[in-house]
Motif scaffolding. Structure first.
Motif, PDB file in Angstrom:
ATOM      1  N   ILE A 162      -1.529   7.264   2.158  1.00 17.77           N
ATOM      2  CA  ILE A 162      -2.894   6.818   2.443  1.00 17.77           C
ATOM      3  C   ILE A 162      -3.016   6.418   3.900  1.00 17.77           C
ATOM      4  O   ILE A 162      -3.969   6.809   4.594  1.00 17.77           O
TER       5      ILE A 162
ATOM      6  N   THR B  42       0.842  -1.190   0.000  1.00 19.37           N
ATOM      7  CA  THR B  42       0.000   0.000   0.000  1.00 19.37           C
ATOM      8  C   THR B  42       0.885   1.250   0.000  1.00 19.37           C
ATOM      9  O   THR B  42       2.061   1.182  -0.332  1.00 19.37           O
TER      10      THR B  42
ATOM     11  N   TYR C 122      -8.905   4.039   0.634  1.00 21.57           N
ATOM     12  CA  TYR C 122      -8.726   4.670  -0.672  1.00 21.57           C
ATOM     13  C   TYR C 122     -10.009   5.376  -1.106  1.00 21.57           C
ATOM     14  O   TYR C 122     -11.116   4.881  -0.836  1.00 21.57           O
TER      15      TYR C 122
END
Length: 505
Positions: free
Chosen positions: A237, A233, A281
């Protein structure tokens, strides 16, 4: 070092049984083996040669050592039941439970019989606790004896701590037994679900399996779950989603020198972690279609990781699911088990007056009985409050001035009868609405109410029907009585829900 009391300190003993807290009980293996086939088998297990060995994990003073999981208090009491000595005194139900559990584990037939008798010695004073203990140990006969003591009176309000050790499913079957007056079939069991009690699944929402994390390019960090699943990832974020993760990433960067992607170890199972990372997200997700169990587990994990946006989105989804009546009881039980007190308070408003009418839903078989007990007890109190409020229906009297009574009599309306002290009369149409309102408020399935009257609509319809006259105030009083009845019941239920919600804080 603590030493056991006689006769378990006899040097002539041939075996040592070591408790979980390190106390060594010197016993004659023949006596214990006769009482327990489990110990008999353990004593026959070949041990390594101990010639020349002083003391070790398997030997002490040249005698074999058998380690057990019971603490010294429980082991002492259990061994005294086997030995030709005075049986131990067990003053508390909890004392009986621990010894009985050990006796069942080691298949000590006589000790089990003695402890079952001791357990039933508490049945007159603590029937609910005895029932819960019997269910925990899967003793159906003793559970039925305790349940029969409960028949004929309300199940006690105060919840014994033993309810935490049995399932809500077992408690549902206790309520079923109680409502049937103890008249059940021969195959009835508290510890096993009856397929007839499982409700048909509602098809209002088509639920999907939990969605999985979708890998994206240019990942700069790996999140590794407690069960070893890796998710590539992005630091930005994660940092945006959680201040806790932001700090963990900064600390990780300070100690990272490898060219490989840094790995962030998270004590979260893989499936909920993947869900939470995906929700971080900025893309649309159909959270309302997720199974309620997966949603609540993800909420609990989001709280632990301080992920505020996923936590809020999932909480809203769980509340909407309850509002749509797809799984209010499941949500309550799971939220209680996971410590989600905010959601417990939210879902109380969507649960019907008598939760027993939902049947034995699957979530009950792995949820503790205590929250379900509290819910039923609170709803029982709510039912009594509603019954008391609605029982005054038709007993009110209208008192008017002489002038009003005379005007009503001159107008030829029914108000004169009410003024003379007669029970409220009024238009039959309004009276029927009042009676239907009271009946629906008393309904055990109060969550299904669709037709409680709207007061503005009722007033308008009454005008259309031309039920009013200048002096016929009795009809108007009935309309206000309908409104007050609903308000009083709603307030009473709100207050009672607040009491239950406070227990989950």
């Amino acid at each position: 070092m603590t030493y056991p009391r006689p006769p378990f300190n006899n040097p002539a003993a041939d075996t040592i049984i070591r408790s979980s807290d390190g106390i060594d009980y010197r016993v004659r293996s023949g006596i214990v083996a006769e009482a327990s086939p489990i110990f008999s088998d353990m004593f026959e297990i070949p041990l390594p040669d101990h010639s020349g060995v002083v003391d070790s994990q398997d030997f002490m003073d040249g005698k074999p050592v058998v380690a057990v999981q019971e603490d010294s208090v429980t082991l002492d009491r259990l061994l005294r039941l086997c030995y030709p000595t005075v049986d131990p005194i067990l003053p508390e139900l909890q004392d009986v439970r621990t010894v009985l559990a050990a006796a069942l584990k080691y298949e000590m037939e006589e000790s089990v019989a003695l402890m079952k008798e001791a357990l039933l010695g508490f049945v007159d004073t603590q029937p609910l606790a005895v029932w819960a203990t019997a269910c925990e140990l899967r003793l159906e006969a003793e559970a039925k004896i305790a349940a029969r003591v409960l028949v004929g009176a309300d199940i006690p309000i105060d919840a014994p701590p033993e309810l935490q050790n049995v399932t809500a499913g077992a408690y549902y079957r206790l309520v079923k037994f109680h409502r049937a007056g103890g008249v059940v079939g021969e195959g009835f069991k508290f510890c096993e679900p009856d397929p007839e009690d499982v409700p048909e699944p509602k098809s209002a929402l088509s639920r999907i399996k939990s969605f999985t994390y979708q890998p994206r390019p240019f990942a700069d960090i790996v999140c590794r779950s407690a069960d070893g699943q890796d998710y590539q990832t992005h630091k930005i974020i994660l940092s945006t989603a959680s201040p806790l993760l932001r700090d963990r990433i900064h600390a990780l960067a300070a100690h990272s020198s490898s060219s490989e992607l840094p790995v962030l170890l998270l004590d979260i199972p893989g499936n909920p972690l993947g869900m939470l990372l995906e929700i971080c997200y900025p893309v649309e997700h159909d959270l309302g279609a997720l199974p309620i169990h997966d949603t609540l587990v993800a909420i609990s994990c989001a709280r632990r990781l301080d992920m505020k946006v996923p936590f809020t989105l999932l909480m809203d989804s769980a509340t909407v699911s309850s509002a749509e009546m797809t799984a209010p009881l499941a949500t309550y039980l799971l939220a209680s088990r996971l410590g989600l007190s905010e959601l417990v308070k939210e879902v109380l408003d969507f649960l019907c007056m008598d939760p027993y009418t939902y049947g034995c839903i699957p979530e009950m078989e792995f949820s503790p009985a205590l929250p379900y007990h509290r819910l039923l007890v609170t709803r029982r109190a709510s039912t009594a409050i509603v019954s008391e409020i609605t029982s005054t229906l038709g007993k009110s009297r209208i008192t008017t001035t002489r002038g009003t009574s005379d005007r009503a009599a001159n107008a030829g309306c029914s108000g004169s009868g009410a003024a003379a002290g007669m029970p409220i009369g009024g238009d039959p149409w309004l009276r029927k609405i009042l009676e239907r309102t009271a009946e629906e408020l008393r309904s055990p399935k109060q969550d299904d109410h669709q037709c409680l009257p709207d007061m503005h609509k009722t007033l308008q319809e009454s005008l259309d029907r031309k039920v009013w006259c200048g002096t016929c105030e009795g009809n108007l009083r009935i309309v206000f009585q309908i409104d007050k009845l609903q308000a009083d019941v709603s307030q009473a239920l709100y207050d009672n829900n607040a009491k239950l919600g406070a227990l989950h804080i």
